[in-house]
Design an enzyme around this catalytic site. Structure first.
Site, short mmCIF file in Angstrom:
data_model
loop_
_atom_site.label_atom_id
_atom_site.label_comp_id
_atom_site.label_asym_id
_atom_site.label_seq_id
_atom_site.Cartn_x
_atom_site.Cartn_y
_atom_site.Cartn_z
CB THR A 72 -1.53 -3.99 10.35
OG1 THR A 72 -2.82 -4.38 9.94
CG2 THR A 72 -0.48 -4.63 9.48
CG LEU A 73 1.25 1.07 12.77
CD1 LEU A 73 2.16 0.80 11.59
CD2 LEU A 73 0.51 2.39 12.57
N GLY A 91 0.78 -1.25 0.00
CA GLY A 91 0.00 0.00 0.00
C GLY A 91 0.80 1.28 0.00
CD GLU A 94 0.67 0.78 7.71
OE1 GLU A 94 0.32 0.90 6.52
OE2 GLU A 94 0.40 -0.20 8.40
CG ASP A 95 -1.41 1.66 3.22
OD1 ASP A 95 -1.30 1.42 4.45
OD2 ASP A 95 -1.82 0.80 2.42
NE ARG A 146 -1.99 -3.18 -4.33
CZ ARG A 146 -2.13 -3.28 -3.02
NH1 ARG A 146 -2.02 -2.22 -2.25
NH2 ARG A 146 -2.37 -4.45 -2.46
CG ASP A 154 -9.58 0.72 9.50
OD1 ASP A 154 -10.23 1.25 10.40
OD2 ASP A 154 -10.12 -0.01 8.64
CB THR A 155 -8.32 -1.79 13.52
OG1 THR A 155 -7.26 -2.56 12.93
CG2 THR A 155 -9.62 -2.01 12.78
N GLY A 156 -5.46 -0.14 13.42
CA GLY A 156 -4.12 -0.09 14.00
C GLY A 156 -3.57 -1.44 14.41
P1 5GP Z 1 -5.50 -1.74 10.34
O1 5GP Z 1 -4.72 -2.85 10.95
O2 5GP Z 1 -5.07 -0.39 10.82
O3 5GP Z 1 -6.99 -1.94 10.53
O4 5GP Z 1 -5.28 -1.76 8.79
C1 5GP Z 1 -4.33 -2.61 8.22
C2 5GP Z 1 -4.18 -2.41 6.76
O5 5GP Z 1 -5.42 -2.59 6.14
C3 5GP Z 1 -3.72 -1.03 6.30
O6 5GP Z 1 -2.33 -0.88 6.34
C4 5GP Z 1 -4.22 -1.05 4.88
O7 5GP Z 1 -3.32 -1.75 4.06
C5 5GP Z 1 -5.52 -1.80 5.03
N1 5GP Z 1 -6.62 -0.85 5.18
C6 5GP Z 1 -7.12 -0.27 6.29
N2 5GP Z 1 -8.10 0.59 6.00
C7 5GP Z 1 -8.20 0.57 4.64
C8 5GP Z 1 -9.02 1.27 3.70
O8 5GP Z 1 -9.88 2.11 4.02
N3 5GP Z 1 -8.81 0.97 2.39
C9 5GP Z 1 -7.88 0.08 1.97
N4 5GP Z 1 -7.78 -0.11 0.67
N5 5GP Z 1 -7.10 -0.58 2.82
C10 5GP Z 1 -7.26 -0.34 4.14
MG MG Z 2 -0.99 -1.29 4.69
#
Ligand code: 5GP
Ligand code: MG
Length: 181
Positions: free
Chosen positions: A113-114, A50, A105-106, A170, A109-111
């Site tokens: 992964t990070l 991403g 990071e791109d 993308r 969202d929930t965080g």
């Molecule tokens: P998180 O762990 O913060 O929920 O998100 C993990 C990954 O999910 C982000 O790094 C991203 O690659 C993907 N992601 C989260 N939110 C979005 C979104 O709104 N659109 C897309 N395309 N990917 C998302």
């Molecule tokens: Mg990502």
């Protein structure tokens, strides 16, 4: 699958225009250069896939010497909701110990992964570990909050400028919300 680029763009509502993204990315690059001023061992680590477009644009504005690598961690697959676990599919070969590492990071969202990724990278004992994210939905509670944020993002499913839905979108030069249906 037999659809044109026009069909694709019809399904995305633009939120961040290319010009706005480029201006903000330039500012971020300059802020990052100033923050790490005087160091020549910065490692910028982009999350695959991403952040590839963000990274390519950002590093052109980082005003100090630095290295770059990528890290592959995934928690989404083809689903629109987070599964809450992380899988490493590319482990960077570049040494991280005793040097500043900036994780790109791109989107946060929930965080989940990070959060998991940060804990893993901390075991590599970098001199410092900070996060730069292009987009932040501001709904997560992270141990390590991003030091650099491009834009606050709405709580919608966003695509473009590196962000995908089922590996499509993308390549779009803007970020937009995917319309339902
Ligand atoms: P998180 O762990 O913060 O929920 O998100 C993990 C990954 O999910 C982000 O790094 C991203 O690659 C993907 N992601 C989260 N939110 C979005 C979104 O709104 N659109 C897309 N395309 N990917 C998302
Ligand atoms: Mg990502």
């Amino acid at each position: 699958m037999n659809e044109s680029m026009t069909d694709v763009r019809d399904r995305v509502r633009t939120i961040f225009e290319p010009d706005a993204i480029q201006r903000r990315v330039q500012q971020l690059g300059e802020e990052i250069g100033a923050y790490y001023a005087g160091r020549n061992d910065l490692l910028i680590l982009g999350t695959l896939k991403g952040s590839f477009m963000f990274m390519a644009d950002l590093v052109r504005h980082v005003t100090i010497p630095h290295e770059m690598d990528f890290v592959g961690a995934a928690s989404y697959g083809k689903s629109k909701t987070s599964s809450g676990h992380v899988r490493l599919f590319y482990d960077p070969v570049t040494t991280m110990s005793s040097r500043p590492v900036l994780l790109l990071e791109d989107i946060v969202d929930t965080g989940h992964t990070l959060q998991n990724l940060v804990h893993l990278l901390q075991t590599r004992e970098p001199a410092s570990l900070d996060i730069c994210t292009l987009l932040h939905k501001r709904k997560s509670h992270l141990d390590l909050e991003p030091r650099f944020v491009g834009f606050d993002a709405p709580d919608e499913f966003l695509v473009g400028y590196g962000l995908d839905y089922a590996e499509q979108y993308r390549y779009l030069p803007f970020v937009g919300s995917l319309k339902d249906g």
